[in-house]
Design a protein around this motif. Sequence first.
Motif, PDB file in Angstrom:
ATOM      1  N   ILE A  14       1.018  -1.231   0.005  1.00 33.07           N
ATOM      2  CA  ILE A  14      -0.081   0.171  -0.015  1.00 33.07           C
ATOM      3  C   ILE A  14       0.803   1.339   0.094  1.00 33.07           C
ATOM      4  CG2 ILE A  14      -1.613   1.365   1.524  1.00 33.07           C
ATOM      5  CD1 ILE A  14      -2.891  -1.421   2.247  1.00 33.07           C
ATOM      6  N   PHE A  15       1.872   1.183   0.685  1.00 29.28           N
ATOM      7  CA  PHE A  15       2.879   2.395   0.690  1.00 29.28           C
ATOM      8  C   PHE A  15       3.524   2.591  -0.579  1.00 29.28           C
ATOM      9  CE2 PHE A  15       7.048   4.139   1.433  1.00 29.28           C
ATOM     10  CZ  PHE A  15       6.732   5.324   1.913  1.00 29.28           C
ATOM     11  N   VAL A  16       4.081   1.714  -1.257  1.00 27.30           N
ATOM     12  CA  VAL A  16       4.440   1.722  -2.512  1.00 27.30           C
ATOM     13  C   VAL A  16       3.691   2.577  -3.492  1.00 27.30           C
ATOM     14  CG1 VAL A  16       5.612   0.437  -4.429  1.00 27.30           C
ATOM     15  CG2 VAL A  16       6.264   0.035  -1.999  1.00 27.30           C
ATOM     16  N   LEU A  17       2.403   1.723  -3.430  1.00 32.49           N
ATOM     17  CA  LEU A  17       1.388   2.350  -4.565  1.00 32.49           C
ATOM     18  C   LEU A  17       0.958   3.501  -4.172  1.00 32.49           C
ATOM     19  CD1 LEU A  17      -1.003  -1.061  -4.671  1.00 32.49           C
ATOM     20  CD2 LEU A  17       0.539   0.027  -6.572  1.00 32.49           C
ATOM     21  N   TYR A  18       1.035   4.018  -2.885  1.00 33.24           N
ATOM     22  CA  TYR A  18       0.734   5.482  -2.447  1.00 33.24           C
ATOM     23  C   TYR A  18       1.668   6.488  -3.093  1.00 33.24           C
ATOM     24  CZ  TYR A  18       0.078   9.411   0.289  1.00 33.24           C
ATOM     25  OH  TYR A  18       0.046  10.945   0.668  1.00 33.24           O
ATOM     26  N   THR A  19       3.083   5.852  -2.855  1.00 32.10           N
ATOM     27  CA  THR A  19       4.137   6.606  -3.152  1.00 32.10           C
ATOM     28  C   THR A  19       4.131   6.854  -4.748  1.00 32.10           C
ATOM     29  OG1 THR A  19       5.303   6.118  -1.434  1.00 32.10           O
ATOM     30  CG2 THR A  19       6.733   6.824  -3.266  1.00 32.10           C
ATOM     31  N   ILE A  20       3.663   5.834  -5.785  1.00 32.59           N
ATOM     32  CA  ILE A  20       3.723   5.900  -6.811  1.00 32.59           C
ATOM     33  C   ILE A  20       2.558   6.790  -7.641  1.00 32.59           C
ATOM     34  CG2 ILE A  20       3.522   4.519  -9.126  1.00 32.59           C
ATOM     35  CD1 ILE A  20       4.851   2.041  -7.633  1.00 32.59           C
ATOM     36  N   ILE A  21       1.625   6.697  -6.808  1.00 30.07           N
ATOM     37  CA  ILE A  21       0.400   7.609  -7.346  1.00 30.07           C
ATOM     38  C   ILE A  21       0.398   9.052  -7.000  1.00 30.07           C
ATOM     39  CG2 ILE A  21      -1.965   7.910  -6.844  1.00 30.07           C
ATOM     40  CD1 ILE A  21      -2.242   4.703  -6.542  1.00 30.07           C
ATOM     41  N   THR A  22       0.787   9.146  -5.794  1.00 30.90           N
ATOM     42  CA  THR A  22       0.869  10.515  -5.412  1.00 30.90           C
ATOM     43  C   THR A  22       2.191  11.266  -6.132  1.00 30.90           C
ATOM     44  OG1 THR A  22       2.417  10.038  -3.462  1.00 30.90           O
ATOM     45  CG2 THR A  22      -0.017  10.392  -3.044  1.00 30.90           C
ATOM     46  N   SER A  23       3.321  10.610  -6.229  1.00 31.37           N
ATOM     47  CA  SER A  23       4.697  11.309  -6.703  1.00 31.37           C
ATOM     48  C   SER A  23       5.382  10.253  -7.889  1.00 31.37           C
ATOM     49  CB  SER A  23       5.445  11.721  -5.750  1.00 31.37           C
ATOM     50  OG  SER A  23       6.871  12.320  -6.115  1.00 31.37           O
ATOM     51  N   PRO A  24       4.797  10.141  -9.093  1.00 25.68           N
ATOM     52  CA  PRO A  24       5.119   9.256 -10.029  1.00 25.68           C
ATOM     53  C   PRO A  24       6.699   9.589 -10.573  1.00 25.68           C
ATOM     54  CG  PRO A  24       3.658  10.498 -10.960  1.00 25.68           C
ATOM     55  CD  PRO A  24       3.555  10.737  -9.592  1.00 25.68           C
ATOM     56  N   VAL A  25       6.947  10.889 -10.538  1.00 28.03           N
ATOM     57  CA  VAL A  25       8.339  11.237 -10.964  1.00 28.03           C
ATOM     58  C   VAL A  25       9.382  10.960 -10.035  1.00 28.03           C
ATOM     59  CG1 VAL A  25       9.795  13.318 -11.596  1.00 28.03           C
ATOM     60  CG2 VAL A  25       7.485  13.165 -12.559  1.00 28.03           C
ATOM     61  N   ARG A  26       9.123  11.219  -8.754  1.00 25.33           N
ATOM     62  CA  ARG A  26       9.893  10.759  -7.762  1.00 25.33           C
ATOM     63  C   ARG A  26      10.307   9.403  -7.652  1.00 25.33           C
ATOM     64  NH1 ARG A  26      14.322  11.314  -4.807  1.00 25.33           N
ATOM     65  NH2 ARG A  26      14.211  11.048  -2.817  1.00 25.33           N
ATOM     66  N   ALA A  27       9.010   8.422  -7.566  1.00 22.52           N
ATOM     67  CA  ALA A  27       9.378   7.076  -7.703  1.00 22.52           C
ATOM     68  C   ALA A  27       9.961   6.452  -8.739  1.00 22.52           C
ATOM     69  CB  ALA A  27       7.885   6.536  -7.806  1.00 22.52           C
ATOM     70  N   ALA A  28       9.958   7.215  -9.985  1.00 19.42           N
ATOM     71  CA  ALA A  28      10.783   6.730 -11.205  1.00 19.42           C
ATOM     72  C   ALA A  28      12.428   7.059 -10.906  1.00 19.42           C
ATOM     73  CB  ALA A  28      10.351   7.487 -12.395  1.00 19.42           C
ATOM     74  N   ASP A  29      12.521   8.293 -10.309  1.00 18.93           N
ATOM     75  CA  ASP A  29      13.818   8.626 -10.002  1.00 18.93           C
ATOM     76  C   ASP A  29      14.568   7.653  -8.721  1.00 18.93           C
ATOM     77  OD1 ASP A  29      13.684  10.858 -11.326  1.00 18.93           O
ATOM     78  OD2 ASP A  29      13.431  12.175  -9.898  1.00 18.93           O
ATOM     79  N   LEU A  30      13.632   7.039  -7.905  1.00 14.92           N
ATOM     80  CA  LEU A  30      14.267   6.106  -6.892  1.00 14.92           C
ATOM     81  C   LEU A  30      14.310   4.703  -7.713  1.00 14.92           C
ATOM     82  CD1 LEU A  30      11.982   6.993  -3.806  1.00 14.92           C
ATOM     83  CD2 LEU A  30      14.259   7.467  -4.133  1.00 14.92           C
ATOM     84  N   VAL A  31      13.746   4.457  -8.523  1.00 17.78           N
ATOM     85  CA  VAL A  31      13.608   3.231  -9.358  1.00 17.78           C
ATOM     86  C   VAL A  31      15.210   3.282 -10.160  1.00 17.78           C
ATOM     87  CG1 VAL A  31      13.014   1.616 -11.106  1.00 17.78           C
ATOM     88  CG2 VAL A  31      11.364   2.375  -9.090  1.00 17.78           C
ATOM     89  N   GLN A  32      15.287   4.231 -10.718  1.00 17.08           N
ATOM     90  CA  GLN A  32      16.244   4.525 -11.570  1.00 17.08           C
ATOM     91  C   GLN A  32      17.798   4.415 -10.857  1.00 17.08           C
ATOM     92  OE1 GLN A  32      16.500   8.165 -13.750  1.00 17.08           O
ATOM     93  NE2 GLN A  32      18.412   7.674 -15.015  1.00 17.08           N
ATOM     94  N   VAL A  33      17.792   5.307  -9.550  1.00 15.59           N
ATOM     95  CA  VAL A  33      18.818   5.148  -8.633  1.00 15.59           C
ATOM     96  C   VAL A  33      19.097   3.714  -8.151  1.00 15.59           C
ATOM     97  CG1 VAL A  33      19.602   5.735  -6.235  1.00 15.59           C
ATOM     98  CG2 VAL A  33      18.557   7.366  -7.948  1.00 15.59           C
ATOM     99  N   GLY A  34      17.866   2.923  -7.808  1.00 18.44           N
ATOM    100  CA  GLY A  34      18.200   1.562  -7.540  1.00 18.44           C
ATOM    101  C   GLY A  34      18.863   0.523  -8.441  1.00 18.44           C
TER     102      GLY A  34
END
Length: 54
Positions: A14-34
């Motif tokens: 639920i936290f991951v989905l909430y983060t992706i929905i509310t801030s998709p650009v930031r979530a994409a940045d975090l995936v790229q860093v990973g």
Amino acid sequence: MGQARKIATWAVVIFVLYTIITSPVRAADLVQVGFTGISHAAKAFGTFMSNLIK
């Protein structure tokens, strides 16, 4: 113990989905860093193994 693990898993999902929905650009940045980190680690491991063979 199994019930606590199930609840923790759902909370993380639920936290991951909430983060992706509310801030998709930031979530994409975090995936790229990973993935960049994983790529660098694999490259360093390959270099290390190559140097062991020499």
